[in-house]
Design a protein around this motif. Structure first.
Motif, PDB file in Angstrom:
ATOM      1  N   THR A 322     -45.960 -30.247  35.186  1.00 45.27           N
ATOM      2  CA  THR A 322     -45.204 -31.135  34.302  1.00 45.27           C
ATOM      3  C   THR A 322     -43.712 -30.879  34.466  1.00 45.27           C
ATOM      4  N   TRP A 323     -42.911 -31.837  34.014  1.00 41.75           N
ATOM      5  CA  TRP A 323     -41.465 -31.616  34.060  1.00 41.75           C
ATOM      6  C   TRP A 323     -41.071 -30.507  33.095  1.00 41.75           C
ATOM      7  N   GLN A 324     -41.843 -30.341  32.015  1.00 43.80           N
ATOM      8  CA  GLN A 324     -41.528 -29.278  31.067  1.00 43.80           C
ATOM      9  C   GLN A 324     -41.666 -27.899  31.719  1.00 43.80           C
ATOM     10  N   GLU A 325     -42.714 -27.713  32.515  1.00 44.07           N
ATOM     11  CA  GLU A 325     -42.830 -26.433  33.218  1.00 44.07           C
ATOM     12  C   GLU A 325     -41.682 -26.249  34.198  1.00 44.07           C
ATOM     13  N   ASN A 326     -41.303 -27.315  34.880  1.00 44.74           N
ATOM     14  CA  ASN A 326     -40.185 -27.204  35.814  1.00 44.74           C
ATOM     15  C   ASN A 326     -38.909 -26.779  35.088  1.00 44.74           C
ATOM     16  N   HIS A 327     -38.674 -27.349  33.910  1.00 43.66           N
ATOM     17  CA  HIS A 327     -37.516 -26.940  33.118  1.00 43.66           C
ATOM     18  C   HIS A 327     -37.584 -25.454  32.761  1.00 43.66           C
ATOM     19  N   LEU A 328     -38.762 -24.976  32.368  1.00 41.42           N
ATOM     20  CA  LEU A 328     -38.889 -23.562  31.997  1.00 41.42           C
ATOM     21  C   LEU A 328     -38.696 -22.656  33.205  1.00 41.42           C
ATOM     22  N   MET A 329     -39.117 -23.107  34.375  1.00 39.44           N
ATOM     23  CA  MET A 329     -38.849 -22.316  35.579  1.00 39.44           C
ATOM     24  C   MET A 329     -37.352 -22.222  35.822  1.00 39.44           C
ATOM     25  N   LEU A 330     -36.652 -23.345  35.723  1.00 41.93           N
ATOM     26  CA  LEU A 330     -35.202 -23.317  35.912  1.00 41.93           C
ATOM     27  C   LEU A 330     -34.526 -22.419  34.882  1.00 41.93           C
ATOM     28  N   ALA A 331     -34.985 -22.483  33.644  1.00 40.10           N
ATOM     29  CA  ALA A 331     -34.395 -21.641  32.599  1.00 40.10           C
ATOM     30  C   ALA A 331     -34.588 -20.168  32.920  1.00 40.10           C
ATOM     31  N   GLU A 332     -35.781 -19.796  33.345  1.00 41.28           N
ATOM     32  CA  GLU A 332     -36.030 -18.402  33.722  1.00 41.28           C
ATOM     33  C   GLU A 332     -35.162 -17.985  34.899  1.00 41.28           C
ATOM     34  N   LEU A 333     -35.095 -18.841  35.901  1.00 37.72           N
ATOM     35  CA  LEU A 333     -34.343 -18.501  37.117  1.00 37.72           C
ATOM     36  C   LEU A 333     -32.855 -18.349  36.813  1.00 37.72           C
ATOM     37  N   GLY A 334     -32.340 -19.170  35.909  1.00 43.09           N
ATOM     38  CA  GLY A 334     -30.925 -19.074  35.571  1.00 43.09           C
ATOM     39  C   GLY A 334     -30.610 -17.925  34.639  1.00 43.09           C
ATOM     40  N   ALA A 335     -31.474 -17.689  33.645  1.00 43.94           N
ATOM     41  CA  ALA A 335     -31.186 -16.690  32.617  1.00 43.94           C
ATOM     42  C   ALA A 335     -31.586 -15.280  33.028  1.00 43.94           C
ATOM     43  N   LEU A 336     -32.684 -15.145  33.793  1.00 44.25           N
ATOM     44  CA  LEU A 336     -33.234 -13.820  34.083  1.00 44.25           C
ATOM     45  C   LEU A 336     -33.130 -13.412  35.541  1.00 44.25           C
ATOM     46  N   ARG A 337     -33.030 -14.381  36.441  1.00 48.91           N
ATOM     47  CA  ARG A 337     -33.127 -14.068  37.874  1.00 48.91           C
ATOM     48  C   ARG A 337     -31.817 -14.263  38.625  1.00 48.91           C
ATOM     49  N   GLY A 338     -30.749 -14.590  37.895  1.00 49.62           N
ATOM     50  CA  GLY A 338     -29.425 -14.672  38.504  1.00 49.62           C
ATOM     51  C   GLY A 338     -29.255 -15.785  39.508  1.00 49.62           C
ATOM     52  N   GLN A 339     -29.960 -16.903  39.324  1.00 54.10           N
ATOM     53  CA  GLN A 339     -29.904 -17.979  40.301  1.00 54.10           C
ATOM     54  C   GLN A 339     -29.024 -19.138  39.832  1.00 54.10           C
ATOM     55  N   ASN A 340     -28.454 -19.812  40.800  1.00 50.12           N
ATOM     56  CA  ASN A 340     -27.682 -21.026  40.537  1.00 50.12           C
ATOM     57  C   ASN A 340     -28.655 -22.166  40.284  1.00 50.12           C
ATOM     58  N   ILE A 341     -28.612 -22.723  39.099  1.00 49.05           N
ATOM     59  CA  ILE A 341     -29.533 -23.817  38.770  1.00 49.05           C
ATOM     60  C   ILE A 341     -28.745 -25.109  38.518  1.00 49.05           C
ATOM     61  N   GLY A 342     -27.737 -25.312  39.357  1.00 55.99           N
ATOM     62  CA  GLY A 342     -26.991 -26.566  39.323  1.00 55.99           C
ATOM     63  C   GLY A 342     -26.149 -26.761  38.086  1.00 55.99           C
ATOM     64  N   GLY A 343     -25.717 -25.671  37.497  1.00 58.90           N
ATOM     65  CA  GLY A 343     -24.862 -25.777  36.324  1.00 58.90           C
ATOM     66  C   GLY A 343     -25.593 -26.035  35.023  1.00 58.90           C
ATOM     67  N   ALA A 344     -26.919 -26.111  35.073  1.00 59.58           N
ATOM     68  CA  ALA A 344     -27.681 -26.358  33.847  1.00 59.58           C
ATOM     69  C   ALA A 344     -27.650 -25.125  32.950  1.00 59.58           C
ATOM     70  N   ASP A 345     -27.706 -25.354  31.656  1.00 55.22           N
ATOM     71  CA  ASP A 345     -27.734 -24.276  30.673  1.00 55.22           C
ATOM     72  C   ASP A 345     -29.185 -23.943  30.352  1.00 55.22           C
TER      73      ASP A 345
END
Length: 420
Positions: A322-345
């Motif tokens: 789902t798109w919701q899971e994709n959002h949660l993956m991006l959130a984890e990658l940005g907040a915990l894994r130090g990744q650039n997620i396209g400027g998303a918060d």
């Protein structure tokens, strides 16, 4: 290009085209009702072959989501629950799984068939259908590559040779550890991206080519996330599903029911939800949108258990991506894994998921911690087979040392496979 229609009826004939093929994988009994193999080399049979792969995917995913939920801390088994009688489910709940566990054996066989059916579909088109119409050939290759990748992802995520070592086997070959099996899954999924149909109808949902591309990229992101390649996961998730994209579902019917219905549902309750799930609802009743539960009175007439009601019918679909899971993956990658997620918060991503279910957003300034990510994934992905790998990768195992963290490759497969 004409519309590509994928039928999702789960007939017992779906695996019929296995007749005449070589021994294909694992300890799987040959089908009783078969169609002569040569007749299935007609391009007109591609939709039928596709139908078989779809059906086996749903059956496999339903079984894996149920059993992995029982092995994780998402569900538990208690004989005080009416109709909870399977000793094989008790073994899974306790992580003390015997190699002759027939519940695990059944889903392992389903997975072996899924892998074979997907791979065979591509091989059949490439080797025996040179005159297949381009749209049908593309459809068949996409389905074969996509589900071939999903099957390898299933092996890497859910099965293991021993309690601490995940992975699987292909064509009775040597054991392939999870990290290598994930790489094989990625090869197939990337091939699927090169064979996207213009349009695909699954049940009552039509996916455009762009939506299909995003689905595949989200699955690729999940594989990279579980593999621990966070930079690649972030890149794939940035190309993944977006709000408004329909969920990619496993579909079921009365003839081929959702495993939860008879394993942890209204048909028969073997596994019940962990106690934290009713606590989530007590803390915020709006969470019923993500965690629908029903009460079950124990055999003792006193204890009240909570069964999942996310899948109340035999034909209730299970979300696979789902798109919701994709959002949660991006959130984890940005907040915990130090990744650039396209400027998303990361907080904004989580709040968009929450508001899609009518839940209140977290206040501005809330810190996105590991605990918050895990809790949101726990609720959002309830009963979807994700809790088990999340527990392993976040080092949150709940059972004593030495217990199985994967479903074991069973004794039947070990006996049939000289490489194990």
């Amino acid at each position: 290009m004409r519309r590509l229609l994928v039928l999702w009826s789960c007939s017992l004939l779906l695996a019929g085209f296995l007749a005449g093929c070589d021994t294909y994988v694992e300890d799987i009994d040959p089908p009783i009702d078969t169609i002569p193999d040569e007749r299935l080399n007609d391009p007109a049979q591609i939709p039928f072959l596709v139908q078989g792969v779809h059906a086996r995917f749903a059956d496999t995913y339903g079984g894996l989501a149920l059993l992995s939920g029982g092995l994780s801390d998402e569900f538990f088994f208690d004989q005080n629950v009416p109709n909870a009688t399977f000793p094989t489910y008790m073994q899974i709940d306790q992580g003390d799984i015997l190699l002759d566990n027939n519940s695990v054996d059944g889903v392992l066989n389903d997975l072996g068939e899924l892998r074979f059916l997907a791979d065979n579909l591509v091989e059949r088109i490439d080797n025996n259908m040179p005159d297949a119409p381009a749209d049908l050939a593309t459809l068949g290759r996409f389905i074969g590559y996509f589900y071939g990748g999903v099957a390898r992802y299933f092996w890497a995520t859910y099965f293991g040779l021993n309690p601490e070592q995940g992975g699987g086997v292909i064509d009775a070959g040597p054991f392939i550890p999870s990290d290598q099996m994930y790489d094989l899954a990625l090869e197939k999924l990337n091939a699927a991206l090169q064979n996207l149909p213009q349009e695909l109808q699954i049940g009552g949902t039509t996916f455009s080519q762009d939506q299909l591309r995003r689905v595949v990229n989200s699955v690729i992101a999940r594989v990279y996330l579980f593999k621990g390649d966070y930079a690649a996961a972030a890149q794939a998730a940035l190309n993944g599903m977006q709000p408004g994209d329909p969920p990619f579902l496993a579909l079921f019917s009365i003839e081929a029911p959702n495993d939860f219905y008879f394993g942890a549902g209204r048909g028969r309750t073997q596994f019940v939800a962990d106690w934290r799930f009713p606590q989530y609802l007590e803390a915020d009743p709006k969470e019923v949108a993500r965690i629908p539960l029903r009460t079950i009175l124990g055999n003792d007439g006193v204890t009240v258990y909570y069964g999942q009601d996310k899948y109340p019918e035999q034909g209730s679909p299970i979300p696979f991506m789902t798109w919701q899971e994709n959002h949660l993956m991006l959130a984890e990658l940005g907040a915990l894994r130090g990744q650039n997620i396209g400027g998303a918060d990361p907080l904004a991503l989580i709040n968009e998921v929450r508001t899609s279910h009518g839940l209140d957003p977290y206040p501005d300034g809330t810190t996105v911690t590991e605990d918050l990510i895990l809790e949101e994934r726990d609720k959002e992905l309830f009963a979807q087979g994700i809790r088990l790998p999340d527990q392993r990768r976040f080092d949150r195992w709940h059972l004593p040392a030495g217990t199985w963290k994967y479903l074991p490759i069973t004794q039947n497969e070990r006996n049939a496979n000289p490489n194990l």
